[in-house]
Scaffold this active site. Structure first.
Site, PDB file in Angstrom:
ATOM      1  N   ASP B 142      54.487  29.100  83.798  1.00 29.44           N
ATOM      2  CA  ASP B 142      53.538  28.659  84.811  1.00 29.44           C
ATOM      3  C   ASP B 142      53.543  29.681  85.945  1.00 29.44           C
ATOM      4  OD1 ASP B 142      55.824  28.157  86.267  1.00 29.44           O
ATOM      5  OD2 ASP B 142      55.648  25.990  86.204  1.00 29.44           O
ATOM      6  N   ASP B 316      52.149  20.496  77.810  1.00 25.71           N
ATOM      7  CA  ASP B 316      53.582  20.638  78.114  1.00 25.71           C
ATOM      8  C   ASP B 316      53.976  19.447  78.963  1.00 25.71           C
ATOM      9  OD1 ASP B 316      52.357  21.813  80.734  1.00 25.71           O
ATOM     10  OD2 ASP B 316      54.467  21.473  81.192  1.00 25.71           O
ATOM     11  N   CYS B 354      62.947   9.206  60.475  1.00 25.87           N
ATOM     12  CA  CYS B 354      63.034  10.443  61.263  1.00 25.87           C
ATOM     13  C   CYS B 354      64.198  11.282  60.728  1.00 25.87           C
ATOM     14  CB  CYS B 354      63.251  10.117  62.743  1.00 25.87           C
ATOM     15  SG  CYS B 354      63.492  11.590  63.770  1.00 25.87           S
ATOM     16  N   CYS B 356      65.668  13.869  62.355  1.00 25.45           N
ATOM     17  CA  CYS B 356      66.479  14.531  63.383  1.00 25.45           C
ATOM     18  C   CYS B 356      67.927  14.078  63.247  1.00 25.45           C
ATOM     19  CB  CYS B 356      65.932  14.224  64.774  1.00 25.45           C
ATOM     20  SG  CYS B 356      66.569  12.703  65.494  1.00 25.45           S
ATOM     21  N   CYS B 359      68.853  10.419  64.245  1.00 23.62           N
ATOM     22  CA  CYS B 359      68.458   9.353  63.322  1.00 23.62           C
ATOM     23  C   CYS B 359      69.130   9.483  61.958  1.00 23.62           C
ATOM     24  CB  CYS B 359      66.939   9.345  63.148  1.00 23.62           C
ATOM     25  SG  CYS B 359      66.081   8.912  64.681  1.00 23.62           S
ATOM     26  N   HIS B 385      65.908  14.125  69.328  1.00 25.18           N
ATOM     27  CA  HIS B 385      65.007  13.152  68.705  1.00 25.18           C
ATOM     28  C   HIS B 385      63.633  13.169  69.373  1.00 25.18           C
ATOM     29  CE1 HIS B 385      63.227   9.617  66.964  1.00 25.18           C
ATOM     30  NE2 HIS B 385      62.861   9.300  68.188  1.00 25.18           N
TER      31      HIS B 385
END
Lengths: 425, 425
Positions: B142, B316, B354, B356, B359, B385
């Site tokens: 930014d 974002d 999931c 990840c 999980c 996650h």
């Protein structure tokens, strides 16, 4: 039995609903499915199978030092071994797979912390500590005796045990040899420590003796409460402060009771390295030659090198993980304080040749930046590095013992540390 | 030139010692070695090579929504894209390789934070932000304009720019279009944002117009200061608050100046989803059709779905990482507060299916425990996650657009969220 266990893992329901209590009594929480029964199915006698499940083989000696392997149903532990500390079901700031990547064969868990939060009963219902924290290799748990004395409030020590109030919420609890054995069984610990009183330092001979004798009575009660649990080990803990005759007497009592391994307790409690080494000059030899010897709560890298030279096989310490969270990195050239401004512009890795992510992918300047900015990745990277450094040290010690070059290794270890950190850029 | 660059990486010495300043002026900090020159060597004209280095291809449309790819020398960005926020050269509680594993193609870095600590000049001397933080894929930075107004103290806004005092140490600094371009060049940012004033909400028409017109003058100065940097992109930022005519005027000004992409600024500043969607019903169409459209600082999953339906390509937000550190897990069935005692004994994963680590390897009971105990692994697992959930949502949106089924996807997204979390055990 087998069906009940299988249901537990497939349904992911609280195990007690499907016969877990019986399983616990019979084989302990969280034993890898099939391992111990498998051995029996392969035609081994119970005696043979039991030996397979927990056995210590010494494969090399160099002076008083030994190198070998502790075989457990959950995997081998190469000795001399360093056990990272996973107090509250996590090695702080690390994923367990990363801890394994550093070379750790076994973790230590803390009975005191886990009994208070989330509780041993809850962990058992969730399938045991290994499953709870995603670590399928061996776990050793302490007995809670040390931390209840250092962390809890309103403590009352009696022959029965210790009554205390939780440091988290003030709730009242009791730890005794029997309760400690129960908790460690609920957690599914592979190596259980007997419940003892860690004799404070300094203690005069009379105080030390009374404390040691209490610990020996508790050791006998721990042994009785532990019972017969194939595949799991119970370690006794030698006390006796800095008094050689008391250490000898304690060792003799423990031998009589009979344990799978022996810890040297009551050291690293403020006596300093010189006094500790004095005790280690005789204490390990007082313990059975053919069983693992574990020096509890030790220590700094030079403590470990000196203790290995004196015949110790196992260690644990929060130092690599705790100091990693405060910006300290351990290297062959000694500790490095990465908060120091000298690292601000330094593009070099923390330790040359180290293959941990902190050294492989980042500069000292980056580590300095994230530590100053209190970024979590600073704790993650430095803890990883420190654990990798410790495991590299243990591998060096093991290799040196096998090659019969431990004294040379130690000399070179001390010489490199004496050099100090690399010069600033 | 090439030699100087090579020395920089091999010797790992401060780059400015070996000709880095020239390199910076010529090609920007940290461009992957050989990428842009390679294209020229392969016989491409400068024009062709430039197109290879930053190009937006729209491959599918569904209503106002588009899916495509932003090509950059550091890799492709699949759109609609969600950019995790790496404020201080780290996505908090994540290793960058883990961020990549969640499916992120690009990170966002914050000019304001990095200029203060460790400073852009230091990062440039260390080889650029990519190398510093170990992320070799695209980075968008930014301009610092938004955060200087929300975080710094003693701000003084003039036509020239903003003078302010650091929130870290009170040191005095200046941000202007020229300084912002310089900082982003020093960082080696792949996608540079022009310096603007994020018009606060609410703002009456007069205030909004003055602010928008200032931002447009700053946009022209940003464009001039950015110069011609093959392989790097400069995005303009539309302002105009909630006033359609001002948004149109701002878009027209930006078109005249000419940018590689266009952001929609001044939203997600407290106006609420309904007003934001009102603006998004017309604002994207005011911007060039063939360039990426980026909605800054957005947002919650349902904000993103609605914005994609309205023609936005890039997003974002700190939400997935920040809420992960406070115990909130995002799932297809909505947000889950893992601090809640209902999860204490729950052996089920946070989100079924999931992949990840949180999980795959842990129960809700474990996540509850480590969050209650303030263990770092709680932040690590939940951030992972949440970023995985966000990237899975983006993949779902991209697939739906390609298949022409975005409205169905959105309906099913809202229906699942309306169900709420799974019932307690």
């Amino acid at each position: 039995m087998g069906a009940a266990v299988r249901i537990m893992f497939i349904c992911a329901r609280p195990a007690r609903d499907v016969g877990f209590e019986y399983f616990l009594q019979d084989e302990g929480a969280g034993l890898p499915l099939g391992k111990w029964p498998d051995l029996r199915q392969r035609g081994m006698s119970e005696q043979e199978a039991r030996q397979m499940t927990f056995r210590f083989d010494i494969s090399a000696r160099d002076g008083r030092a030994r190198s070998g392997t502790i075989h457990t149903p959950r995997g081998d532990i190469r000795t001399p071994a360093f056990m990272p500390v996973g107090t509250a079901a996590t090695v702080k700031a690390m994923m367990p797979e990363s801890v394994r990547e550093t070379g750790a064969d076994i973790l230590l868990g803390n009975t005191y912390h886990l009994m208070l939060r989330p509780t041993a009963e809850r962990i058992a219902a969730l399938g045991g500590l290994h499953r709870f924290m995603n670590w399928d290799r061996p776990i050793l748990t302490d007995s809670g005796g040390f931390q209840v004395m250092s962390l809890a409030s309103l403590r009352k020590l009696t022959e029965e045990g210790v009554r205390f109030a939780s440091h988290i919420d003030g709730s009242r609890h009791m730890l005794s040899p029997e309760r400690s054995m129960e908790i460690q069984r609920l957690l599914g610990s592979d190596i259980v420590m007997s419940f003892d009183e860690c004799t404070p330092f300094p203690a005069d001979e009379k105080v030390a003796r009374a404390s040691m004798e209490l610990s020996m009575r508790w050791a006998a009660r721990s042994r009785a409460a532990f019972g017969d649990r194939p595949g799991y080990a119970l370690f006794g803990i030698q006390q006796g402060s800095i008094y050689r005759d008391q250490r000898a007497e304690s060792a003799e009592k423990l031998r009589e009771i009979g344990f799978d391994g022996y810890a040297i307790g009551g050291l690293a409690v403020g006596e300093g390295q010189e006094l500790m080494f004095d005790v280690l000059d005789y204490a390990p030899a007082q313990l059975p030659e053919d069983k693992p010897r574990y020096l509890m709560g030790v220590g700094k890298p030079d403590d470990i090198v000196g203790a290995v030279q004196r015949g110790v096989d196992m260690f644990d310490c929060v130092l690599p993980s705790r100091s990693g969270r405060t910006g300290q990195g351990w290297t062959a050239r000694g500790p490095v304080n990465l908060r120091n401004a000298r690292h601000r512009d330094d593009p070099r890795p923390l330790e040359d040749g180290c293959t941990c992510p902190a050294c492989r992918n980042y500069s000292r300047a980056y580590l300095h930046h994230v530590i100053k900015a209190d970024e979590i990745i600073g704790s993650m990277l430095l803890t990883w590095h420190n654990l990798a450094y410790y495991q590299r040290l243990m591998q060096g010690l093991r290799d040196a013992i096998v090659e019969g070059g431990l004294d040379g290794f130690a000399a070179s270890f001390h010489a490199r540390r004496a050099e100090g950190d690399i010069d600033p850029i």
